[in-house]
Design a protein around this motif. Sequence first.
Motif, PDB file in Angstrom:
ATOM      1  N   ALA A 149      -7.854  -3.749  -8.998  1.00 18.10           N
ATOM      2  CA  ALA A 149      -8.130  -3.280  -7.634  1.00 18.10           C
ATOM      3  C   ALA A 149      -7.271  -2.072  -7.316  1.00 18.10           C
ATOM      4  O   ALA A 149      -6.131  -1.969  -7.767  1.00 18.10           O
ATOM      5  CB  ALA A 149      -7.853  -4.391  -6.630  1.00 18.10           C
ATOM      6  N   GLU A 150      -7.846  -1.176  -6.524  1.00 14.56           N
ATOM      7  CA  GLU A 150      -7.129  -0.030  -5.961  1.00 14.56           C
ATOM      8  C   GLU A 150      -7.560   0.099  -4.505  1.00 14.56           C
ATOM      9  O   GLU A 150      -8.738  -0.040  -4.199  1.00 14.56           O
ATOM     10  CB  GLU A 150      -7.453   1.255  -6.720  1.00 14.56           C
ATOM     11  CG  GLU A 150      -6.869   1.296  -8.110  1.00 14.56           C
ATOM     12  CD  GLU A 150      -7.120   2.626  -8.808  1.00 14.56           C
ATOM     13  OE1 GLU A 150      -6.161   3.412  -8.891  1.00 14.56           O
ATOM     14  OE2 GLU A 150      -8.266   2.852  -9.231  1.00 14.56           O
ATOM     15  N   ALA A 151      -6.615   0.338  -3.641  1.00 14.29           N
ATOM     16  CA  ALA A 151      -6.934   0.473  -2.214  1.00 14.29           C
ATOM     17  C   ALA A 151      -5.976   1.459  -1.573  1.00 14.29           C
ATOM     18  O   ALA A 151      -4.814   1.558  -1.958  1.00 14.29           O
ATOM     19  CB  ALA A 151      -6.830  -0.879  -1.529  1.00 14.29           C
ATOM     20  N   THR A 152      -6.495   2.183  -0.597  1.00 16.64           N
ATOM     21  CA  THR A 152      -5.694   3.095   0.221  1.00 16.64           C
ATOM     22  C   THR A 152      -5.974   2.752   1.676  1.00 16.64           C
ATOM     23  O   THR A 152      -7.114   2.492   2.050  1.00 16.64           O
ATOM     24  CB  THR A 152      -6.076   4.564  -0.066  1.00 16.64           C
ATOM     25  OG1 THR A 152      -5.868   4.832  -1.447  1.00 16.64           O
ATOM     26  CG2 THR A 152      -5.245   5.524   0.762  1.00 16.64           C
ATOM     27  N   SER A 153      -4.928   2.738   2.482  1.00 17.73           N
ATOM     28  CA  SER A 153      -5.087   2.351   3.879  1.00 17.73           C
ATOM     29  C   SER A 153      -4.143   3.142   4.780  1.00 17.73           C
ATOM     30  O   SER A 153      -3.060   3.539   4.356  1.00 17.73           O
ATOM     31  CB  SER A 153      -4.791   0.849   4.013  1.00 17.73           C
ATOM     32  OG  SER A 153      -4.825   0.458   5.358  1.00 17.73           O
ATOM     33  N   THR A 154      -4.571   3.340   5.999  1.00 16.51           N
ATOM     34  CA  THR A 154      -3.701   3.860   7.066  1.00 16.51           C
ATOM     35  C   THR A 154      -3.676   2.776   8.142  1.00 16.51           C
ATOM     36  O   THR A 154      -4.510   2.766   9.049  1.00 16.51           O
ATOM     37  CB  THR A 154      -4.223   5.194   7.634  1.00 16.51           C
ATOM     38  OG1 THR A 154      -5.584   5.023   8.013  1.00 16.51           O
ATOM     39  CG2 THR A 154      -4.109   6.312   6.639  1.00 16.51           C
ATOM     40  N   PRO A 155      -2.763   1.815   7.993  1.00 16.55           N
ATOM     41  CA  PRO A 155      -2.761   0.657   8.890  1.00 16.55           C
ATOM     42  C   PRO A 155      -2.465   1.008  10.336  1.00 16.55           C
ATOM     43  O   PRO A 155      -1.792   1.994  10.627  1.00 16.55           O
ATOM     44  CB  PRO A 155      -1.660  -0.239   8.330  1.00 16.55           C
ATOM     45  CG  PRO A 155      -0.967   0.529   7.277  1.00 16.55           C
ATOM     46  CD  PRO A 155      -1.707   1.784   7.019  1.00 16.55           C
ATOM     47  N   SER A 156      -2.984   0.190  11.226  1.00 11.14           N
ATOM     48  CA  SER A 156      -2.626   0.290  12.643  1.00 11.14           C
ATOM     49  C   SER A 156      -1.743  -0.910  12.961  1.00 11.14           C
ATOM     50  O   SER A 156      -1.844  -1.962  12.342  1.00 11.14           O
ATOM     51  CB  SER A 156      -3.875   0.318  13.524  1.00 11.14           C
ATOM     52  OG  SER A 156      -4.634  -0.848  13.341  1.00 11.14           O
ATOM     53  N   TYR A 157      -0.892  -0.740  13.951  1.00  9.91           N
ATOM     54  CA  TYR A 157       0.077  -1.769  14.321  1.00  9.91           C
ATOM     55  C   TYR A 157      -0.140  -2.144  15.776  1.00  9.91           C
ATOM     56  O   TYR A 157      -0.533  -1.318  16.591  1.00  9.91           O
ATOM     57  CB  TYR A 157       1.506  -1.265  14.099  1.00  9.91           C
ATOM     58  CG  TYR A 157       1.759  -0.951  12.639  1.00  9.91           C
ATOM     59  CD1 TYR A 157       2.231  -1.927  11.780  1.00  9.91           C
ATOM     60  CD2 TYR A 157       1.502   0.316  12.120  1.00  9.91           C
ATOM     61  CE1 TYR A 157       2.445  -1.659  10.431  1.00  9.91           C
ATOM     62  CE2 TYR A 157       1.701   0.592  10.777  1.00  9.91           C
ATOM     63  CZ  TYR A 157       2.175  -0.398   9.938  1.00  9.91           C
ATOM     64  OH  TYR A 157       2.368  -0.139   8.607  1.00  9.91           O
ATOM     65  N   ARG A 158       0.121  -3.407  16.067  1.00  4.51           N
ATOM     66  CA  ARG A 158      -0.024  -3.873  17.453  1.00  4.51           C
ATOM     67  C   ARG A 158       1.291  -4.484  17.913  1.00  4.51           C
ATOM     68  O   ARG A 158       2.071  -5.001  17.119  1.00  4.51           O
ATOM     69  CB  ARG A 158      -1.169  -4.860  17.594  1.00  4.51           C
ATOM     70  CG  ARG A 158      -0.966  -6.161  16.862  1.00  4.51           C
ATOM     71  CD  ARG A 158      -2.198  -7.078  17.038  1.00  4.51           C
ATOM     72  NE  ARG A 158      -2.020  -8.309  16.323  1.00  4.51           N
ATOM     73  CZ  ARG A 158      -1.434  -9.394  16.793  1.00  4.51           C
ATOM     74  NH1 ARG A 158      -0.975  -9.410  18.029  1.00  4.51           N
ATOM     75  NH2 ARG A 158      -1.302 -10.479  16.067  1.00  4.51           N
ATOM     76  N   LYS A 159       1.483  -4.425  19.209  1.00  4.17           N
ATOM     77  CA  LYS A 159       2.685  -4.995  19.832  1.00  4.17           C
ATOM     78  C   LYS A 159       2.553  -6.515  19.844  1.00  4.17           C
ATOM     79  O   LYS A 159       1.519  -7.060  20.232  1.00  4.17           O
ATOM     80  CB  LYS A 159       2.831  -4.461  21.252  1.00  4.17           C
ATOM     81  CG  LYS A 159       4.021  -5.010  22.002  1.00  4.17           C
ATOM     82  CD  LYS A 159       4.150  -4.343  23.351  1.00  4.17           C
ATOM     83  CE  LYS A 159       3.570  -5.209  24.414  1.00  4.17           C
ATOM     84  NZ  LYS A 159       3.842  -4.760  25.777  1.00  4.17           N
ATOM     85  N   VAL A 160       3.612  -7.195  19.402  1.00  3.03           N
ATOM     86  CA  VAL A 160       3.634  -8.657  19.367  1.00  3.03           C
ATOM     87  C   VAL A 160       4.866  -9.138  20.121  1.00  3.03           C
ATOM     88  O   VAL A 160       5.968  -8.647  19.889  1.00  3.03           O
ATOM     89  CB  VAL A 160       3.672  -9.171  17.910  1.00  3.03           C
ATOM     90  CG1 VAL A 160       3.782 -10.681  17.864  1.00  3.03           C
ATOM     91  CG2 VAL A 160       2.451  -8.702  17.144  1.00  3.03           C
TER      92      VAL A 160
END
Length: 181
Positions: A149-160
């Motif tokens: 597997a290969e993956a590229t991501s630009t994650p988003s973050y949420r306030k917890v």
Amino acid sequence: MHRSTLRSALALAPFLVLLAACASPSTDAPPPETPAPPATPAPPSDRVCTEIGCLNGLSVDLQSAGGWKPGKYRFEFDFDGTATTCEATLPLRACDAGPSVTCSPNGAVTIGESGCALPPEQHGFSGFNVEGMPRSVKVRITRDGATLAEATSTPSYRKVQPNGEGCPPVCQQGHEAVRVP
């Protein structure tokens, strides 16, 4: 109308007038007050705010469709241009023998091992956690040198806020998934 029925009706008339007068609202009385909306409850003064469950970072689930096969695994990561490599072999070591995964540099990523107490064909990797909040993530997973597997991501973050609004701490967490055939 029959006389007895008429007499009964006339005898009841004063009571009906009195009943109607009691049921009618008085024009002298003030209108009923509208109840105030419920106030937002203030947090109790004895509320305990703990640090549990509040880690800044990114968690990634590894979703394996066909299960994890025995072999030597290599996980190559790039977090905002910083490389990290982890290696492990399946089946995993015994649960009391310590982690089966080693990473370099150590501490940048943690890979979840799954099934060390189960039969070897049920061993695998559940996902990984990254300290910090990388804006760019690249992952490459190989088994015995072959790319799975290969993956590229630009994650988003949420306030917890695990303790609820108004009770620290506040963390930023992201969640992604990578499919592994």
